[in-house]
Design an enzyme around this catalytic site. Structure first.
Site, short mmCIF file in Angstrom:
data_model
loop_
_atom_site.label_atom_id
_atom_site.label_comp_id
_atom_site.label_asym_id
_atom_site.label_seq_id
_atom_site.Cartn_x
_atom_site.Cartn_y
_atom_site.Cartn_z
CE LYS A 87 28.05 -20.76 -2.79
NZ LYS A 87 29.40 -21.38 -2.84
CD GLU A 115 33.79 -15.02 -5.74
OE1 GLU A 115 33.88 -14.81 -4.52
OE2 GLU A 115 33.10 -15.93 -6.20
CG ASP A 135 33.75 -18.66 -1.06
OD1 ASP A 135 33.67 -18.69 -2.30
OD2 ASP A 135 33.95 -17.60 -0.42
CG ASN A 136 30.51 -17.95 -1.85
OD1 ASN A 136 30.88 -19.05 -2.27
ND2 ASN A 136 30.96 -16.82 -2.35
CG ASP A 138 33.54 -22.10 -3.41
OD1 ASP A 138 34.45 -21.79 -4.22
OD2 ASP A 138 32.55 -21.36 -3.19
C1 LIG Z 1 22.78 -13.84 -5.77
C2 LIG Z 1 24.22 -14.21 -6.07
C3 LIG Z 1 24.54 -15.10 -7.11
C4 LIG Z 1 25.87 -15.44 -7.37
C5 LIG Z 1 26.87 -14.87 -6.60
C6 LIG Z 1 28.27 -15.20 -6.87
C7 LIG Z 1 28.82 -16.49 -6.33
C8 LIG Z 1 30.07 -16.42 -5.73
C9 LIG Z 1 30.68 -17.60 -5.28
O1 LIG Z 1 31.91 -17.57 -4.69
C10 LIG Z 1 30.04 -18.83 -5.40
O2 LIG Z 1 30.69 -19.94 -4.92
C11 LIG Z 1 28.78 -18.89 -6.01
C12 LIG Z 1 28.07 -20.18 -6.21
O3 LIG Z 1 26.88 -20.19 -6.51
N1 LIG Z 1 28.79 -21.29 -6.13
C13 LIG Z 1 28.20 -22.57 -6.43
C14 LIG Z 1 29.30 -23.47 -6.96
C15 LIG Z 1 28.99 -24.58 -7.62
C16 LIG Z 1 30.08 -25.44 -8.17
O4 LIG Z 1 30.10 -26.70 -7.49
C17 LIG Z 1 29.50 -27.71 -8.29
N2 LIG Z 1 28.56 -28.41 -7.42
C18 LIG Z 1 27.46 -27.90 -6.87
N3 LIG Z 1 26.87 -28.79 -6.05
C19 LIG Z 1 27.63 -29.90 -6.09
C20 LIG Z 1 27.55 -31.18 -5.46
N4 LIG Z 1 26.55 -31.46 -4.60
N5 LIG Z 1 28.52 -32.09 -5.72
C21 LIG Z 1 29.52 -31.78 -6.55
N6 LIG Z 1 29.67 -30.61 -7.19
C22 LIG Z 1 28.71 -29.67 -6.96
C23 LIG Z 1 28.89 -27.00 -9.48
O5 LIG Z 1 28.89 -27.83 -10.63
C24 LIG Z 1 29.82 -25.81 -9.62
O6 LIG Z 1 31.03 -26.16 -10.26
C25 LIG Z 1 28.17 -17.71 -6.48
C26 LIG Z 1 26.55 -14.00 -5.57
C27 LIG Z 1 25.23 -13.64 -5.31
MG LIG Z 2 32.39 -19.42 -3.78
#
Ligand SMILES: Cc1ccc(Cc2cc(O)c(O)c(C(=O)NC/C=C/[C@H]3O[C@@H](n4cnc5c(N)ncnc54)[C@H](O)[C@@H]3O)c2)cc1
Ligand SMILES: [Mg+2]
Length: 214
Positions: free
Chosen positions: A144, A199, A169-170, A141
């Protein structure tokens, strides 16, 4: 000073949830994100699918990629058997600090190891640092576009065994097209899509469950 959204989520937990009661922590975050401020937690609808997969796998070892505020960490850890362990990776120190407090409020510190750092750096060190042989369940999660490279890295580091379950997820919104193509076409995975919604919205999204065949 202006608070951040994760800080406001933690405040909502500390105001409305009962210490040591994981379900009340989950409810408090869902209520806040549905009625006050949307946030990227897996949420209640997809969360029920997550719960059913966790209960079915009944994992002894779980890896979560992307802790954020710890919502799914709490959901998963609250369903684990007594000596099971969940390792969750989060590279944003502010999010990690909030997540630690959310996990503590739920009373789940003993089941959760929150590791501050990037998945790419820590996946290769799982065995030596945490004595993990393989993961029974991985919840993806985080960013992506990291789903596919991190899955290949877990394979290379022999962290998956025959029957290990990846739950992502997603896979529709925001989407992880390269990951989806990979797990659905590779002979080494048996993949299944669980249709749901992004969500707290009516937008389509879903979880992809992929069993590693070894
Ligand atoms: C266009 C659009 C935009 C947003 C949404 C809505 C939407 C709905 C969702 O359920 C989503 O999960 C997301 C989403 O972008 N999630 C990214 C979540 C990252 C978290 O993980 C952390 N992280 C990221 N890479 C790493 C990594 N290598 N090692 C360790 N931690 C990492 C970050 O520090 C964050 O804590 C977005 C829907 C559509
Ligand atoms: Mg998510």
């Amino acid at each position: 000073t202006q608070s951040t959204r994760p800080q406001r989520i933690l405040d909502a937990v500390q105001k409305n949830a009962t210490r040591g009661d994981p379900r009340s922590v989950v409810k408090a975050i869902d209520h806040f994100c549905r009625n006050k401020e949307w946030a990227m937690n897996v949420g209640d609808e997809k969360g029920c699918i997550l719960d059913s997969v966790v209960s079915e796998v009944n994992p002894a070892t779980v890896l979560e990629l992307g802790t954020y505020c710890g919502y799914s960490t709490v959901r998963i850890a609250s369903l684990l058997p007594p000596h099971a362990k969940l390792i969750t990776l989060e590279f944003n120190p502010d999010f990690a600090a909030i997540a630690r407090q959310v996990i503590a409020w739920a009373g789940l510190e003993d089941k959760v190891q929150l590791v501050e750092g990037a998945s790419g750096d820590w996946i290769p060190k799982m065995k030596e640092q945490f004595g993990v042989k393989t993961f029974d369940l991985v919840f993806l999660d985080h960013w992506k576009n990291s789903y596919l490279p991190d899955t290949k890295l877990m394979e290379e580091c022999s962290l998956l065994r025959k029957g290990s379950v990846l739950l992502a997820d997603n896979v529709i919104c925001p989407g992880a097209p390269d990951y989806l193509e990979f797990v659905r076409s590779s002979p080494r995975y048996k993949s299944q899509y669980f249709k749901s919604h992004l969500e707290y919205t009516k937008v389509e999204d879903g979880l992809e469950k992929s069993v590693f065949l070894g």
